[in-house]
Write a protein that holds these residues in place. Structure first.
Motif, mmCIF file in Angstrom:
data_model
loop_
_atom_site.group_PDB
_atom_site.id
_atom_site.type_symbol
_atom_site.label_atom_id
_atom_site.label_comp_id
_atom_site.label_asym_id
_atom_site.label_seq_id
_atom_site.Cartn_x
_atom_site.Cartn_y
_atom_site.Cartn_z
ATOM 1 N N TYR A 31 0.919 -1.131 0.078
ATOM 2 C CA TYR A 31 0.053 -0.146 -0.009
ATOM 3 C C TYR A 31 0.798 1.288 0.152
ATOM 4 O O TYR A 31 1.982 1.262 0.856
ATOM 5 N N ARG A 32 0.561 2.089 -0.779
ATOM 6 C CA ARG A 32 1.211 3.496 -0.505
ATOM 7 C C ARG A 32 0.433 4.610 0.078
ATOM 8 O O ARG A 32 -0.602 4.883 -0.279
ATOM 9 N N ALA A 33 1.103 5.081 1.038
ATOM 10 C CA ALA A 33 0.227 6.126 1.884
ATOM 11 C C ALA A 33 0.187 7.368 0.940
ATOM 12 O O ALA A 33 1.069 7.427 0.139
ATOM 13 N N CYS A 56 3.933 0.300 7.280
ATOM 14 C CA CYS A 56 2.854 1.350 7.859
ATOM 15 C C CYS A 56 1.715 0.397 8.498
ATOM 16 O O CYS A 56 1.553 -0.609 8.550
ATOM 17 N N SER A 57 1.192 1.522 9.350
ATOM 18 C CA SER A 57 -0.288 0.809 9.787
ATOM 19 C C SER A 57 -1.220 1.348 9.230
ATOM 20 O O SER A 57 -1.408 2.271 8.483
ATOM 21 N N PHE A 77 -10.080 -0.882 13.556
ATOM 22 C CA PHE A 77 -9.030 -0.924 14.363
ATOM 23 C C PHE A 77 -7.657 -0.554 13.685
ATOM 24 O O PHE A 77 -7.571 -0.747 12.478
ATOM 25 N N GLU A 78 -6.707 0.093 14.600
ATOM 26 C CA GLU A 78 -5.439 0.207 14.018
ATOM 27 C C GLU A 78 -4.815 -1.321 13.912
ATOM 28 O O GLU A 78 -4.617 -1.770 14.975
ATOM 29 N N PHE A 79 -4.238 -1.675 12.512
ATOM 30 C CA PHE A 79 -3.458 -2.864 12.412
ATOM 31 C C PHE A 79 -2.182 -2.278 12.239
ATOM 32 O O PHE A 79 -1.716 -1.592 11.079
ATOM 33 N N LYS A 80 -1.314 -2.427 13.268
ATOM 34 C CA LYS A 80 -0.017 -1.838 13.257
ATOM 35 C C LYS A 80 1.116 -2.695 12.580
ATOM 36 O O LYS A 80 0.945 -3.958 12.600
ATOM 37 N N VAL A 99 -9.135 -2.706 4.167
ATOM 38 C CA VAL A 99 -8.213 -1.686 4.616
ATOM 39 C C VAL A 99 -8.724 -0.256 4.283
ATOM 40 O O VAL A 99 -8.937 -0.217 3.028
ATOM 41 N N ASP A 100 -9.325 0.431 5.295
ATOM 42 C CA ASP A 100 -9.655 1.750 5.065
ATOM 43 C C ASP A 100 -8.830 2.810 4.525
ATOM 44 O O ASP A 100 -9.122 3.660 3.883
ATOM 45 N N GLN A 101 -7.654 2.669 5.246
ATOM 46 C CA GLN A 101 -6.706 3.751 5.369
ATOM 47 C C GLN A 101 -5.644 3.414 5.815
ATOM 48 O O GLN A 101 -5.344 2.795 6.543
ATOM 49 N N VAL A 102 -4.358 3.957 5.073
ATOM 50 C CA VAL A 102 -3.040 3.635 5.643
ATOM 51 C C VAL A 102 -2.675 5.077 6.429
ATOM 52 O O VAL A 102 -3.001 6.146 5.952
ATOM 53 N N ILE A 103 -2.040 4.796 7.687
ATOM 54 C CA ILE A 103 -1.857 5.899 8.492
ATOM 55 C C ILE A 103 -0.532 6.077 8.906
ATOM 56 O O ILE A 103 0.367 5.056 8.809
#
Length: 103
Positions: A31-33, A56-57, A77-80, A99-103
């Motif tokens: 995934y690219r943030a 990335c989380s 939830f945050e998948f770290k 995956v809703d978002q890369v954080i």
């Protein structure tokens, strides 16, 4: 190059699993943030999915008939980095995830 290394690791792990878990779907995704995501979906394949995060989380969504929550809206939830999640990917288990978002 990173994707090839992760794919190789996945294959190596799968070969060492007990026979009960041989139907495990392993794929390395990159995934690219900041706008990367994986649309919420069902896998509907017999076996198990093993998810692991390196780097990335992400904000991960999961829901299914046995997920305990008050509103039946699923859980985000945050998948770290370093986390592992294993779930049944069969049609009967009906695990809706993404995956809703890369954080």
């Amino acid at each position: 190059k990173t994707l090839n290394i992760l794919s190789s690791i996945s294959s190596n792990i799968k070969s060492k699993l007990p026979k009960e878990l041989k139907n495990v779907h392993m794929k390395a995704l990159q995934y690219r943030a900041p706008n990367a995501r994986l649309a919420r979906h069902y896998d509907n394949d017999p076996g198990f999915v093993i998810l692991y995060s390196i780097g990335c989380s992400v904000k991960f969504y999961i829901n299914g008939p046995l997920i305990d929550n008050d509103k039946d809206e699923g859980i985000v939830f945050e998948f770290k980095s370093g986390d592992i999640l294993i779930f049944n990917s069969s049609k009967e288990a009906a695990i809706f995830h993404g995956v809703d978002q890369v954080i």
